[in-house]
Enzyme design. Sequence first.
Site, PDB file in Angstrom:
ATOM      1  CG  HIS A 256       3.732   5.866  -2.380  1.00 25.16           C
ATOM      2  ND1 HIS A 256       2.858   4.897  -2.936  1.00 25.16           N
ATOM      3  CD2 HIS A 256       2.504   6.888  -2.710  1.00 25.16           C
ATOM      4  CE1 HIS A 256       1.792   5.277  -3.795  1.00 25.16           C
ATOM      5  NE2 HIS A 256       1.518   6.345  -3.437  1.00 25.16           N
TER       6      HIS A 256
ATOM      7  CG  HIS B  95       2.607   7.501  -7.447  1.00 28.84           C
ATOM      8  ND1 HIS B  95       2.625   8.357  -8.642  1.00 28.84           N
ATOM      9  CD2 HIS B  95       1.368   7.787  -6.935  1.00 28.84           C
ATOM     10  CE1 HIS B  95       1.529   8.835  -8.475  1.00 28.84           C
ATOM     11  NE2 HIS B  95       0.657   8.548  -7.645  1.00 28.84           N
TER      12      HIS B  95
ATOM     13  NE  ARG C 268     -18.287 -13.622   3.315  1.00 27.74           N
ATOM     14  CZ  ARG C 268     -19.120 -14.593   4.157  1.00 27.74           C
ATOM     15  NH1 ARG C 268     -20.614 -14.401   3.956  1.00 27.74           N
ATOM     16  NH2 ARG C 268     -18.529 -15.096   5.179  1.00 27.74           N
TER      17      ARG C 268
END
Length: 380
Positions: free
Chosen positions: A265, A261, A133
């Site tokens: 991307h 981006h 966690r």
Amino acid sequence: MMESGTAILARAETAVEVSLGARSYPVIIGERLLAAAGQWVAATLPGARCAVVSDANVAALHLAPLKASLVEHGLFLGEALVAPGEASKSFPVLATLCERLLELGVERGDCVIAFGGGVVGDLAGFAASILRRGVRVVQIPTTLLAQVDSAIGGKTGIDTKQGKNLIGTFHQPSLVLADVSVLATLSPREFRAGYAEVVKYGLIGDAPFFAWLEENFEEIFSAPGGARRRAVETSVRAKAAIVAEDEREESGKRATLNLGHSFGHALETYAGYSERLLHGEAIAIGMRLAFTYSVERGLCPPGDAARVARHLDAVGLPIKIASIPGPPPAPEALLRLMGQDKKVKDGKLALVLVRGIGQAFVERDVDMPLLTDFLIRECG
Ligand code: GLY
């Protein structure tokens, strides 16, 4: 041979703070920092032991001094190596890595060291954020791209076939060590790709820095000295300031870091995250597209877009979609991939556009017919 504390301090590191209240952390920029990593980690995270995540290339070149320093301080739990390359940012590699970190005995109070470029930083940061966690992470970036961008700010993640970084967390590091001496082992292509992210800081908010890069890029590329370090430091300060202002990309400020981006991307996904197109190369094309599109929209002076294209071209970065080896992408395919961008809201695309060099902003609700027409011409 063990170095004395005085020798370590005498190296004149620069510390840039990422100010996030109780979660603030320093980015230490300097030379030969790997050999002092144990000391930095011990001072920052007392009692934490370290598992180092890296890839085989980085490990072969640079793991020895880092490991020696951690062993010397009694902090070394072991290493976990992943295959070099973007393909490692996947669910299967993440699962294997998490299990390896558990096998190494990483406990809640220990830390993961992400030692490599953007891929290792994103993957190891993600693993640290979900292991037990959440355990602490120290980023030790070894590429220019990671030192000036991806290792700072806590973005972690993996890719899926739908797009890049669509699965991930925000998990701020406790410490970033940017050892500029390791940049000497980067290939010219990889260094150049990282330089695209340096240029980005000038383009989004610092026109004088862009002008300085235009004047000094040859020195930045050719020598490991002052100009290179100044480029890294200026970029780190810019990134730290933006992250401190908008940690979770809520106000729009941090989103400006994505200049180029959305296009980039999509191009990377189309190119299969392969050697055909490195991330920084995709961003160089994307930034040129963002400037050209801004000019067409009447937002940006044409002279500024021409300067940007000239500079990226002068350093040898690609600026056109046609420069990507292989068959050209279909404009519709690129638009579909851009539709997976994290800035999409209510199904509407947002783009980082510019009013000129150093003046980036986020445009919500992009005019799709105009963008489609633009991409048809750019892909042609
Ligand atoms: N690399 C973009 C960001 O950190 O927000």
